[in-house]
Design a protein around this motif. Structure first.
Motif, PDB file in Angstrom:
ATOM      1  N   ILE A   1       0.846  -1.218  -0.298  1.00  0.00           N
ATOM      2  CA  ILE A   1       0.268  -0.347  -0.181  1.00  0.00           C
ATOM      3  C   ILE A   1       0.642   1.373   0.058  1.00  0.00           C
ATOM      4  O   ILE A   1       0.542   2.145  -1.039  1.00  0.00           O
ATOM      5  CB  ILE A   1      -1.024   0.097   1.111  1.00  0.00           C
ATOM      6  CG1 ILE A   1      -2.048  -1.675   1.160  1.00  0.00           C
ATOM      7  CG2 ILE A   1      -1.859   1.030   1.465  1.00  0.00           C
ATOM      8  CD1 ILE A   1      -2.724  -1.652   2.003  1.00  0.00           C
ATOM      9  N   LEU A   2       1.574   1.268   0.769  1.00  0.00           N
ATOM     10  CA  LEU A   2       3.126   2.288   1.130  1.00  0.00           C
ATOM     11  C   LEU A   2       3.672   2.716  -0.452  1.00  0.00           C
ATOM     12  O   LEU A   2       3.702   3.887  -0.897  1.00  0.00           O
ATOM     13  CB  LEU A   2       3.751   2.221   2.052  1.00  0.00           C
ATOM     14  CG  LEU A   2       3.424   1.949   3.659  1.00  0.00           C
ATOM     15  CD1 LEU A   2       4.197   2.354   4.341  1.00  0.00           C
ATOM     16  CD2 LEU A   2       2.438   3.509   3.765  1.00  0.00           C
ATOM     17  N   ASP A   3       4.095   2.218  -1.120  1.00  0.00           N
ATOM     18  CA  ASP A   3       4.566   1.541  -2.215  1.00  0.00           C
ATOM     19  C   ASP A   3       3.908   2.426  -3.260  1.00  0.00           C
ATOM     20  O   ASP A   3       4.397   2.858  -4.935  1.00  0.00           O
ATOM     21  CB  ASP A   3       5.065   0.476  -2.352  1.00  0.00           C
ATOM     22  CG  ASP A   3       5.964  -0.226  -1.853  1.00  0.00           C
ATOM     23  OD1 ASP A   3       6.722   0.642  -0.962  1.00  0.00           O
ATOM     24  OD2 ASP A   3       6.535  -1.507  -1.900  1.00  0.00           O
ATOM     25  N   GLN A   4       3.032   1.443  -3.014  1.00  0.00           N
ATOM     26  CA  GLN A   4       1.180   2.148  -4.300  1.00  0.00           C
ATOM     27  C   GLN A   4       1.301   3.469  -4.368  1.00  0.00           C
ATOM     28  O   GLN A   4       0.769   4.231  -5.253  1.00  0.00           O
ATOM     29  CB  GLN A   4      -0.095   1.487  -4.305  1.00  0.00           C
ATOM     30  CG  GLN A   4       0.193  -0.069  -4.787  1.00  0.00           C
ATOM     31  CD  GLN A   4      -1.281  -0.592  -4.253  1.00  0.00           C
ATOM     32  OE1 GLN A   4      -1.568  -0.406  -3.098  1.00  0.00           O
ATOM     33  NE2 GLN A   4      -2.033  -1.501  -5.652  1.00  0.00           N
ATOM     34  N   ARG A   5       1.121   4.664  -3.432  1.00  0.00           N
ATOM     35  CA  ARG A   5       0.437   5.870  -2.984  1.00  0.00           C
ATOM     36  C   ARG A   5       1.960   6.899  -2.964  1.00  0.00           C
ATOM     37  O   ARG A   5       1.876   7.521  -4.111  1.00  0.00           O
ATOM     38  CB  ARG A   5       0.969   5.949  -1.591  1.00  0.00           C
ATOM     39  CG  ARG A   5      -0.898   5.381  -1.050  1.00  0.00           C
ATOM     40  CD  ARG A   5      -0.691   5.406   0.571  1.00  0.00           C
ATOM     41  NE  ARG A   5      -1.571   5.097   1.220  1.00  0.00           N
ATOM     42  CZ  ARG A   5      -2.245   5.182   2.923  1.00  0.00           C
ATOM     43  NH1 ARG A   5      -1.711   5.908   3.491  1.00  0.00           N
ATOM     44  NH2 ARG A   5      -3.352   4.425   2.706  1.00  0.00           N
TER      45      ARG A   5
END
Length: 296
Positions: A117-121
């Motif tokens: 999720i952090l990588d997507q953001r």
């Protein structure tokens, strides 16, 4: 490629990026709203019970979700070695290690989801969003592959342990059943042998009785009566012959008892006389000792 075409491509990329950002924000908002609703429901059970009418069915409780992970715990999980390094192939050889592997795999899976999720953001502000998202998915797939390898080995070990325990239990039950069957067979053989022996003894007695009957079938009945009476008279004569001897033995026994009683009485009498003489001598000595000082 002309300028208008390039501007169209940039516009399409910008639109895709805006759409993805909007989708992630919507998902994040929905997750926050669901978490807030679950917290409010868990924190006010009395209010729900008060508003529920009698006889009405209470609303179903929300499904239990994993506890939120703190930033410190997330950093610890990302800092430790990959799970395949912590649990290399063939290292799970006990139930405790298998359970530890499954527990750590669950933690790693949660950390992988958060990292994704952090990588997507982090990808959405970039120009090449698709490549960045693809790289994040590849990292997520690789991490999940490692987790699945360890989970598979741990679950296979647990299933094999369950099968081994079941086979061991079945073997013990089979051995016990065989022992019980052998014991029951031996008891049945002993019962049959005992029954056969009793039948043989009964047949032997019947044959003996039948032989006596066959031997005496030609003898008159009064002869057997006379023979029995003669046997009775013989026994009575023997008892009468032994009567004087028994009387003499009884008299002798009574005499010994009387002599023993007389001896006991004589001993008690002598003992009483000795005690009386001893008491008189002691009294005379005391009287003489009392008289002597008075004479002086």
């Amino acid at each position: 490629m002309d300028k208008n075409h390039m501007q169209g491509l940039f516009a399409d990329a910008k639109g895709v990026t805006s759409s993805l950002c909007g989708l992630m924000l919507a998902l994040a908002s929905a997750a926050c709203a669901a978490q807030a609703q679950g917290t409010a429901t868990a924190g006010a059970p009395s209010a729900v019970a008060a508003t529920t009418t009698p006889g009405a069915t209470a609303p179903a409780a929300p499904a239990t979700t994993a506890a939120p992970m703190s930033r410190e715990r997330f950093d610890e999980l990302e800092a430790r070695a990959p799970i395949t390094t912590r649990f290399p192939a063939g290292s799970i050889k006990s139930d405790e290690v298998a359970q530890q592997a499954l527990d750590q795999a669950a933690e790693d899976r949660q950390a992988v989801e958060l990292r994704y999720i952090l990588d997507q953001r982090a990808c959405y502000p970039k120009f090449l969003v698709a490549d960045c998202l693809e790289a994040a998915r590849d990292r997520k797939r690789l991490a999940e592959k490692r987790i699945k390898q360890v989970e598979y080995e741990a679950k296979v070990f647990q299933r094999q342990t369950t099968v081994d325990d079941r086979d061991r239990s079945l073997a013990e039950q089979r051995a016990k059943d065989e022992q019980d069957a052998a014991r029951r067979l031996q008891e049945q053989k002993e019962k049959e042998a005992s029954s056969a022996r009793k039948v043989q003894e009964s047949n032997a007695k019947n044959q003996e009785v039948q032989q006596r009957i066959d031997q005496n079938k030609d003898v008159p009945a009064d002869y057997r009566v006379r023979q029995h009476e003669a046997e009775v008279r013989r026994q009575q004569a023997e008892e009468a012959a032994r009567a004087p001897e028994r009387a003499a033995n009884a008299a002798q026994r009574q005499r010994r008892i009387q002599e023993a009683e007389e001896h006991r009485l004589e001993v008690e009498r002598k003992k009483a006389e000795n005690e009386r003489e001893r008491a008189e001598r002691k009294k005379n000595q005391q009287d003489s000792q009392t008289t002597a000082p008075a004479a002086r």
